[in-house]
Design a protein around this motif. Sequence first.
Motif, PDB file in Angstrom:
ATOM      1  N   SER A  67     -49.901  -5.781  84.881  1.00  0.00           N
ATOM      2  CA  SER A  67     -50.150  -6.170  86.153  1.00  0.00           C
ATOM      3  C   SER A  67     -50.326  -4.919  87.027  1.00  0.00           C
ATOM      4  N   PHE A  68     -50.376  -5.106  88.354  1.00  0.00           N
ATOM      5  CA  PHE A  68     -50.536  -4.138  89.293  1.00  0.00           C
ATOM      6  C   PHE A  68     -49.397  -3.297  89.497  1.00  0.00           C
ATOM      7  N   TYR A  69     -48.385  -3.651  88.928  1.00  0.00           N
ATOM      8  CA  TYR A  69     -46.924  -2.985  89.342  1.00  0.00           C
ATOM      9  C   TYR A  69     -46.131  -2.715  87.957  1.00  0.00           C
ATOM     10  N   GLY A  70     -47.015  -2.823  86.668  1.00  0.00           N
ATOM     11  CA  GLY A  70     -46.426  -2.393  85.484  1.00  0.00           C
ATOM     12  C   GLY A  70     -46.718  -3.169  84.345  1.00  0.00           C
ATOM     13  N   LEU A  71     -46.395  -2.724  83.163  1.00  0.00           N
ATOM     14  CA  LEU A  71     -46.384  -3.357  82.155  1.00  0.00           C
ATOM     15  C   LEU A  71     -45.293  -4.364  81.779  1.00  0.00           C
ATOM     16  N   ILE A  72     -45.765  -5.643  81.665  1.00  0.00           N
ATOM     17  CA  ILE A  72     -44.681  -6.928  81.305  1.00  0.00           C
ATOM     18  C   ILE A  72     -44.598  -7.088  79.725  1.00  0.00           C
ATOM     19  N   GLN A  73     -43.552  -7.089  79.480  1.00  0.00           N
ATOM     20  CA  GLN A  73     -43.523  -7.374  77.952  1.00  0.00           C
ATOM     21  C   GLN A  73     -42.220  -8.410  77.838  1.00  0.00           C
ATOM     22  N   ILE A  74     -42.584  -9.395  76.929  1.00  0.00           N
ATOM     23  CA  ILE A  74     -41.443 -10.472  76.500  1.00  0.00           C
ATOM     24  C   ILE A  74     -41.299 -10.301  75.010  1.00  0.00           C
ATOM     25  N   ILE A  75     -39.887  -9.798  74.691  1.00  0.00           N
ATOM     26  CA  ILE A  75     -39.408  -9.647  73.348  1.00  0.00           C
ATOM     27  C   ILE A  75     -38.639 -10.748  72.936  1.00  0.00           C
ATOM     28  N   GLU A  76     -38.689 -11.169  71.698  1.00  0.00           N
ATOM     29  CA  GLU A  76     -37.999 -12.245  71.116  1.00  0.00           C
ATOM     30  C   GLU A  76     -36.710 -11.670  70.435  1.00  0.00           C
ATOM     31  N   ASP A  77     -35.482 -11.948  70.751  1.00  0.00           N
ATOM     32  CA  ASP A  77     -34.038 -11.434  70.020  1.00  0.00           C
ATOM     33  C   ASP A  77     -33.254 -12.622  69.683  1.00  0.00           C
ATOM     34  N   LYS A  78     -32.714 -12.517  68.690  1.00  0.00           N
ATOM     35  CA  LYS A  78     -32.099 -13.626  67.853  1.00  0.00           C
ATOM     36  C   LYS A  78     -30.837 -13.843  68.683  1.00  0.00           C
ATOM     37  N   ASP A  79     -30.269 -12.820  69.369  1.00  0.00           N
ATOM     38  CA  ASP A  79     -28.811 -13.043  70.134  1.00  0.00           C
ATOM     39  C   ASP A  79     -29.129 -13.439  71.463  1.00  0.00           C
ATOM     40  N   LEU A  80     -30.148 -12.730  72.207  1.00  0.00           N
ATOM     41  CA  LEU A  80     -30.312 -12.868  73.480  1.00  0.00           C
ATOM     42  C   LEU A  80     -31.490 -13.930  73.871  1.00  0.00           C
ATOM     43  N   GLY A  81     -32.285 -14.089  72.926  1.00  0.00           N
ATOM     44  CA  GLY A  81     -33.480 -15.157  73.164  1.00  0.00           C
ATOM     45  C   GLY A  81     -34.588 -14.383  73.520  1.00  0.00           C
ATOM     46  N   TYR A  82     -35.058 -14.630  74.697  1.00  0.00           N
ATOM     47  CA  TYR A  82     -36.292 -13.844  75.320  1.00  0.00           C
ATOM     48  C   TYR A  82     -36.013 -12.880  76.189  1.00  0.00           C
ATOM     49  N   ILE A  83     -36.420 -11.571  76.174  1.00  0.00           N
ATOM     50  CA  ILE A  83     -36.137 -10.677  76.951  1.00  0.00           C
ATOM     51  C   ILE A  83     -37.327 -10.060  77.723  1.00  0.00           C
ATOM     52  N   LEU A  84     -37.073 -10.040  79.214  1.00  0.00           N
ATOM     53  CA  LEU A  84     -38.169  -9.438  80.144  1.00  0.00           C
ATOM     54  C   LEU A  84     -37.981  -8.026  80.026  1.00  0.00           C
ATOM     55  N   ASP A  85     -38.968  -7.300  79.736  1.00  0.00           N
ATOM     56  CA  ASP A  85     -39.054  -6.009  80.074  1.00  0.00           C
ATOM     57  C   ASP A  85     -40.294  -5.461  80.748  1.00  0.00           C
ATOM     58  N   ILE A  86     -40.107  -4.563  81.612  1.00  0.00           N
ATOM     59  CA  ILE A  86     -41.116  -4.117  82.655  1.00  0.00           C
ATOM     60  C   ILE A  86     -41.059  -2.387  82.460  1.00  0.00           C
ATOM     61  N   ASN A  87     -42.282  -1.989  82.087  1.00  0.00           N
ATOM     62  CA  ASN A  87     -42.345  -0.454  81.959  1.00  0.00           C
ATOM     63  C   ASN A  87     -41.499   0.131  80.741  1.00  0.00           C
ATOM     64  N   LEU A 144     -28.125 -27.876  96.127  1.00  0.00           N
ATOM     65  CA  LEU A 144     -28.581 -26.394  95.897  1.00  0.00           C
ATOM     66  C   LEU A 144     -30.298 -26.100  96.443  1.00  0.00           C
ATOM     67  N   LYS A 145     -30.409 -25.101  97.301  1.00  0.00           N
ATOM     68  CA  LYS A 145     -31.706 -24.891  97.534  1.00  0.00           C
ATOM     69  C   LYS A 145     -31.688 -23.120  97.348  1.00  0.00           C
ATOM     70  N   ILE A 146     -32.522 -22.780  96.410  1.00  0.00           N
ATOM     71  CA  ILE A 146     -32.823 -21.334  95.908  1.00  0.00           C
ATOM     72  C   ILE A 146     -34.029 -20.969  96.298  1.00  0.00           C
ATOM     73  N   LYS A 147     -34.261 -19.750  97.068  1.00  0.00           N
ATOM     74  CA  LYS A 147     -35.379 -19.463  97.012  1.00  0.00           C
ATOM     75  C   LYS A 147     -35.704 -18.039  96.259  1.00  0.00           C
ATOM     76  N   GLY A 148     -36.313 -17.860  95.507  1.00  0.00           N
ATOM     77  CA  GLY A 148     -36.563 -16.534  94.381  1.00  0.00           C
ATOM     78  C   GLY A 148     -37.553 -15.849  94.967  1.00  0.00           C
ATOM     79  N   VAL A 149     -37.370 -14.777  95.553  1.00  0.00           N
ATOM     80  CA  VAL A 149     -38.533 -13.778  95.859  1.00  0.00           C
ATOM     81  C   VAL A 149     -38.770 -12.796  94.672  1.00  0.00           C
ATOM     82  N   GLU A 150     -40.218 -12.712  94.246  1.00  0.00           N
ATOM     83  CA  GLU A 150     -40.459 -11.734  93.263  1.00  0.00           C
ATOM     84  C   GLU A 150     -41.858 -11.112  93.585  1.00  0.00           C
ATOM     85  N   LEU A 151     -41.816  -9.945  93.694  1.00  0.00           N
ATOM     86  CA  LEU A 151     -42.834  -9.257  94.083  1.00  0.00           C
ATOM     87  C   LEU A 151     -44.429  -9.415  93.351  1.00  0.00           C
ATOM     88  N   ASP A 152     -44.042  -9.398  91.885  1.00  0.00           N
ATOM     89  CA  ASP A 152     -45.279  -9.481  90.800  1.00  0.00           C
ATOM     90  C   ASP A 152     -45.479 -10.952  90.244  1.00  0.00           C
TER      91      ASP A 152
END
Length: 347
Positions: free
Chosen positions: A73-93, A154-162
């Motif tokens: 993306s404009f802000y970095g390299l987005i990767q999703i890794i699958e892990d048997k214990d944690l499930g999916y992991i989001l890693d940026i750069n 519950l009302k949640i606003k999640g603000v994410e730059l990317d």
Amino acid sequence: GSVFGTFFSSFYTIPFWGTKETILISGFSLILISLIGLGRDFKKPFLLFLLLPLLLNLISFPARENLVYEKESFYGLIQIIEDKDLGYILDINRSGRWSVYHPEKILTGMYFDYFLPLYFLLDRDENDLDVLIIGHAGGVISRQYSHFLGDKNLKIKGVELDKEVTKAAFKFFNLSEQEGLEVINSDGRTYLQNSREQYDLIFIDAYTGGLYIPFQLSTKEFFDLARSRLKEGGILAIMVLSENSDKERVFQSITQTIKSVFPFLYSFPDPTERQYLLVAANSSLGEKFAKLEERTKLTELKEISLYVSQKFQEIKISEENYILKDNRAPIEILRELDKLTSFFKKP
């Protein structure tokens, strides 16, 4: 050429094609210009040398293990890794675990879990709970609140730059399952400035290290703004990395900056003692922290609340660290000074 190259790559090729593709385009453009310039003097053997970069880029290098998704993306390299214990992991750069998602587990065993019991510091049991998360990423905190406190209207606003991070989160982290969640792609401070809504809880999870602390989210002016968006009795909480919270300049400057705005500020580490939650409020929370396990109504969270009640401490005003302001917030320099200090103290 320099001006055109700077603006064309910054505003067009990198956002739409990516960094690697931009470098390749630039490199082969230079090769093409060289070929035109050589004209008749061009030697055929030299062609093999010019084609070498192309051949190298055709070589297939092994992908990251268990990589299931990758997007630049404009802000970095987005990767999703699958892990048997944690499930999916989001890693940026390749900088760490920005979010995790396991379809059968809500609690993660990581610092995310320690935002949950903060709800029980509020002096209210009625419904209509408004939460703002700046640095939403994969939505770990919002998922936990939706699961455990979904009955509070519950009302949640999640603000994410990317926006590309949000797209990946909807695909792999099932954001659509979270009731009451609205994701906004914007800078956190810009959103606060443009919105007049007020919240019971404001969480900031956008600090991931010395070079990943957005200065605009760390200054006195920002915390003044955040304080103005809290309801009466509301709480602000921030995750900050620190390996030596008593000595590090970044940690001390951020805490003293918050303390210059909020009369009461508390901190506690997660079990790794490298990630600290800072909790700011307009009224004292000391007694509530001490009785947090008793105040926690959910059995699944009592162990976490007990840990917090044992580890929390109040932060006092110190004259040794200056206040970060919009006019001067040298986060990167302070971080480098911390690294140098740590390096020279090693045995």
